[in-house]
Design a protein around this motif. Structure first.
Motif, PDB file in Angstrom:
ATOM      1  N   ASN A   1       0.812  -1.223   0.000  1.00  0.00           N
ATOM      2  CA  ASN A   1       0.000   0.000   0.000  1.00  0.00           C
ATOM      3  C   ASN A   1       0.840   1.265   0.000  1.00  0.00           C
ATOM      4  N   LEU A   2       2.163   1.117   0.073  1.00  0.00           N
ATOM      5  CA  LEU A   2       3.037   2.281   0.130  1.00  0.00           C
ATOM      6  C   LEU A   2       3.154   2.944  -1.236  1.00  0.00           C
ATOM      7  N   ASP A   3       3.148   4.263  -1.233  1.00  0.00           N
ATOM      8  CA  ASP A   3       3.389   5.031  -2.443  1.00  0.00           C
ATOM      9  C   ASP A   3       4.833   4.802  -2.908  1.00  0.00           C
ATOM     10  N   SER A   4       5.063   4.858  -4.200  1.00  0.00           N
ATOM     11  CA  SER A   4       6.392   4.580  -4.746  1.00  0.00           C
ATOM     12  C   SER A   4       7.437   5.563  -4.220  1.00  0.00           C
ATOM     13  N   GLN A   5       7.046   6.831  -4.038  1.00  0.00           N
ATOM     14  CA  GLN A   5       7.987   7.809  -3.503  1.00  0.00           C
ATOM     15  C   GLN A   5       8.311   7.540  -2.038  1.00  0.00           C
ATOM     16  N   VAL A   6       7.295   7.141  -1.271  1.00  0.00           N
ATOM     17  CA  VAL A   6       7.525   6.783   0.126  1.00  0.00           C
ATOM     18  C   VAL A   6       8.451   5.577   0.205  1.00  0.00           C
ATOM     19  N   THR A   7       8.229   4.608  -0.654  1.00  0.00           N
ATOM     20  CA  THR A   7       9.086   3.421  -0.698  1.00  0.00           C
ATOM     21  C   THR A   7      10.529   3.798  -0.991  1.00  0.00           C
ATOM     22  N   LEU A   8      10.716   4.700  -1.964  1.00  0.00           N
ATOM     23  CA  LEU A   8      12.069   5.123  -2.340  1.00  0.00           C
ATOM     24  C   LEU A   8      12.764   5.835  -1.183  1.00  0.00           C
TER      25      LEU A   8
ATOM     26  N   ALA B   1      12.041   5.737   2.049  1.00  0.00           N
ATOM     27  CA  ALA B   1      12.248   4.804   3.159  1.00  0.00           C
ATOM     28  C   ALA B   1      13.450   3.905   2.883  1.00  0.00           C
ATOM     29  N   PHE B   2      13.561   3.421   1.648  1.00  0.00           N
ATOM     30  CA  PHE B   2      14.691   2.561   1.293  1.00  0.00           C
ATOM     31  C   PHE B   2      16.012   3.299   1.453  1.00  0.00           C
ATOM     32  N   ILE B   3      16.058   4.544   0.996  1.00  0.00           N
ATOM     33  CA  ILE B   3      17.291   5.332   1.121  1.00  0.00           C
ATOM     34  C   ILE B   3      17.671   5.507   2.585  1.00  0.00           C
ATOM     35  N   MET B   4      16.682   5.819   3.425  1.00  0.00           N
ATOM     36  CA  MET B   4      16.962   6.012   4.845  1.00  0.00           C
ATOM     37  C   MET B   4      17.431   4.721   5.500  1.00  0.00           C
ATOM     38  N   PHE B   5      16.767   3.620   5.179  1.00  0.00           N
ATOM     39  CA  PHE B   5      17.195   2.332   5.728  1.00  0.00           C
ATOM     40  C   PHE B   5      18.612   1.993   5.264  1.00  0.00           C
ATOM     41  N   LEU B   6      18.880   2.215   3.976  1.00  0.00           N
ATOM     42  CA  LEU B   6      20.199   1.870   3.435  1.00  0.00           C
ATOM     43  C   LEU B   6      21.290   2.717   4.073  1.00  0.00           C
ATOM     44  N   LEU B   7      21.004   3.996   4.308  1.00  0.00           N
ATOM     45  CA  LEU B   7      21.983   4.861   4.961  1.00  0.00           C
ATOM     46  C   LEU B   7      22.221   4.424   6.405  1.00  0.00           C
TER      47      LEU B   7
ATOM     48  N   VAL C   1      13.835  -5.165   2.622  1.00  0.00           N
ATOM     49  CA  VAL C   1      13.591  -5.284   1.179  1.00  0.00           C
ATOM     50  C   VAL C   1      12.610  -6.396   0.835  1.00  0.00           C
ATOM     51  N   PHE C   2      12.513  -7.417   1.680  1.00  0.00           N
ATOM     52  CA  PHE C   2      11.616  -8.526   1.356  1.00  0.00           C
ATOM     53  C   PHE C   2      10.298  -8.493   2.124  1.00  0.00           C
ATOM     54  N   ASP C   3      10.247  -7.752   3.244  1.00  0.00           N
ATOM     55  CA  ASP C   3       9.023  -7.705   4.049  1.00  0.00           C
ATOM     56  C   ASP C   3       8.400  -6.318   4.108  1.00  0.00           C
ATOM     57  N   PHE C   4       9.152  -5.332   4.569  1.00  0.00           N
ATOM     58  CA  PHE C   4       8.590  -4.007   4.836  1.00  0.00           C
ATOM     59  C   PHE C   4       8.351  -3.196   3.567  1.00  0.00           C
ATOM     60  N   LEU C   5       9.113  -3.507   2.505  1.00  0.00           N
ATOM     61  CA  LEU C   5       8.960  -2.829   1.226  1.00  0.00           C
ATOM     62  C   LEU C   5       8.744  -3.875   0.137  1.00  0.00           C
TER      63      LEU C   5
ATOM     64  N   ALA D   1      13.801  -2.983  -8.680  1.00  0.00           N
ATOM     65  CA  ALA D   1      15.090  -3.153  -9.353  1.00  0.00           C
ATOM     66  C   ALA D   1      16.142  -2.199  -8.802  1.00  0.00           C
ATOM     67  N   TYR D   2      15.753  -0.953  -8.538  1.00  0.00           N
ATOM     68  CA  TYR D   2      16.741   0.021  -8.072  1.00  0.00           C
ATOM     69  C   TYR D   2      17.327  -0.380  -6.708  1.00  0.00           C
ATOM     70  N   MET D   3      16.553  -1.100  -5.895  1.00  0.00           N
ATOM     71  CA  MET D   3      17.073  -1.575  -4.613  1.00  0.00           C
ATOM     72  C   MET D   3      18.194  -2.584  -4.848  1.00  0.00           C
ATOM     73  N   GLY D   4      17.939  -3.516  -5.743  1.00  0.00           N
ATOM     74  CA  GLY D   4      18.937  -4.536  -6.036  1.00  0.00           C
ATOM     75  C   GLY D   4      20.211  -3.951  -6.611  1.00  0.00           C
ATOM     76  N   TYR D   5      20.065  -3.046  -7.588  1.00  0.00           N
ATOM     77  CA  TYR D   5      21.243  -2.458  -8.216  1.00  0.00           C
ATOM     78  C   TYR D   5      22.009  -1.562  -7.246  1.00  0.00           C
ATOM     79  N   SER D   6      21.290  -0.866  -6.357  1.00  0.00           N
ATOM     80  CA  SER D   6      21.956  -0.019  -5.361  1.00  0.00           C
ATOM     81  C   SER D   6      22.778  -0.863  -4.397  1.00  0.00           C
ATOM     82  N   ILE D   7      22.152  -1.901  -3.853  1.00  0.00           N
ATOM     83  CA  ILE D   7      22.852  -2.781  -2.908  1.00  0.00           C
ATOM     84  C   ILE D   7      24.027  -3.468  -3.590  1.00  0.00           C
TER      85      ILE D   7
END
Length: 469
Positions: free
Chosen positions: A185-192, A194-200, A246-250, A254-260
């Protein structure tokens, strides 16, 4: 009299710690082999709904519990004799207590099933490890290292807190189950974002390049058995959460995989190149930790990328390689840090240029260090070879899929992974040759003696796992 009392209390706390970790392994093992999970809620404040100490033990968290507890048992046994080094200067009881809290807080991190309980144990892990980094506080460099570590770990916590708050906007329920249910249900921008913050946040804590600079400063400053715990298992707890993210909360993108994947390649190369040039034995091992974090991230990143091509089999193979390498690194890295601790204890230096000829003076330590060095260099017949071979297989098989983009990317990835493996062999060949071969290059090295069985036996257990796994 006071010193003997302090030693008695220290041994008592260490014994309790070992028994607790054995109990945790016994509890976790059935969940490792089961598709069912065990849920436990210790406390929930109905008025302040965000205060919730709930936990879940599933196969993934059980794996990490066994890994953390297993390494904790062996490092604790090692510390009983090793800690005598500090007896006349510091409280051994405090060292044992902080070590036990550190290990148990890591278990709490991987079992937490609510944002509040996770952050409480994450902070307990950070504070206890900080106290252990500055344990030898009379050394000014250790205090400075602890300060840098304290700042960086709390910057990481701030990013995680912001990421969790961002995910919680859809629901007041901060349980991990609710976050998983709301992922689609997350918006794509929220997902992006959130992913950046988690990754940092998680990248800082795991020592991912370019946030790695604190790791080779803080890890060597701690007592050697703590360095083993920090490098072998503590840096794996953020990787655990990254998998959950990456597998549960979001929803994996593809951008997650390539970033990691990109951060993994950079971390692997930078870490091992710094290790090659390093002459401080504990700093060299710390840089190697950054390299191995990179290899794990490469496997995780590839798994997400393969999912985007709807190939669950290759995604599973890459993820299995990442998890297997995570376990292998915990085994041989803790063995290497314990071996380094034995060397530093007997030679009174971390400088490789002041060692030499230790294969004659510390033969058991030398043989065990050699086995661990071969394992971390991914030599055949050792566990490090198997996990990297699985990673190679996932890349090579994916190149046969017929996807144009993969045909361009994967040969480059394969080249970098092979380079990292080759550089690792160079780094640890250098380390073993300079430390154990040739002639002794200092008076303390000439006087070195083999350590107590209490110190080399835990290393021997870890080395046996390098063969068996």
């Amino acid at each position: 009299m006071l010193e003997s009392r302090d030693k008695f209390i220290s041994v008592l706390i260490s014994s309790v710690s070992v028994l607790l970790n054995i109990f945790l392994i016994a509890i976790a093992y059935p969940s490792l082999l089961s598709t069912e999970s065990i849920d436990l809620s210790l406390y929930r404040n109905e008025f302040l709904g965000f205060i919730d100490f709930s936990f879940r033990l599933d196969a993934l968290s059980a794996f990490f519990v066994i890994l953390i507890s297993g390494v904790s048992i062996l490092t604790t046994i090692y510390s009983v004799k090793y800690s005598d080094e500090y007896q006349s200067r510091y409280s051994l009881a405090n060292l044992s207590l902080f070590t036990m809290v550190f290990g148990l807080s890591m278990v709490g991190v991987v079992c937490a099933n609510h944002v509040f309980s996770f952050l409480v144990f994450w902070e307990a892990m950070s504070l206890s490890s900080y106290l252990l980094v500055i344990y030898d506080y009379k050394e000014r460099n250790n205090v400075n290292a602890g300060f840098i570590y304290f700042i960086m770990t709390h910057i990481a916590t701030a990013f995680l807190l912001l990421a969790f708050l961002l995910l919680s906007h859809l629901s007041s329920d901060l349980s991990f189950g609710a976050l998983t249910a709301n992922a689609h249900n997350l918006d794509s921008q929220v997902t992006l974002i959130a992913f950046i913050m988690f990754l940092l946040g998680l990248g800082i804590k795991m020592g991912m390049v370019p946030f790695h600079f604190w790791l080779p400063i803080a890890h060597p400053a701690a007592p050697s058995h703590i360095s083993a715990l920090m490098s072998a298992v503590m840096v794996k707890t953020p990787i655990y959460l990254l998998m959950r993210v990456v597998f549960d909360f979001l929803v994996p993108e593809a951008y997650m995989g390539y970033s990691i994947l990109s951060f993994g390649i950079i971390s692997g190369l930078v870490g091992i190149l710094y290790a090659i040039k390093e002459h401080d034995i504990k700093k060299l091992l710390a840089y190697s930790t950054i390299e191995n974090v990179g290899i794990i991230l490469i496997g995780l990143g590839l798994s997400i990328v393969f999912l985007q091509f709807n190939n669950a089999l290759l995604a599973s193979l890459a993820l299995m390689a990442a998890i297997f390498h995570l376990m292998n690194h915990a085994i041989y890295n803790s063995s290497l840090f314990l071996g380094a601790g034995s060397i530093v204890l007997k030679c009174r230096t971390r400088d490789l240029n002041k060692l030499g000829a230790l294969i004659h003076l510390m033969p058991k330590t030398a043989m065990l260090f050699l086995i661990s060095s071969l394992a971390i260099s991914a030599m055949p017949f050792f566990n490090g070879f198997v996990s990297e071979w699985l990673l190679y297989q996932s890349i090579i098989r994916a190149m046969q899929l017929g996807e144009a983009s993969l045909h361009f990317i994967l040969p480059i990835v394969l080249m970098f992974v092979a380079m990292i493996a080759g550089f690792a062999f160079i780094a640890f060949s250098k380390l073993f040759a300079i430390a154990f071969l040739g002639y002794a290059r200092s008076e303390n090295a000439k006087k070195a003696q083999e350590v107590s069985p209490m110190m080399w036996l835990p290393t021997a257990v870890l080395n046996s796992l390098c063969f068996l796994l």
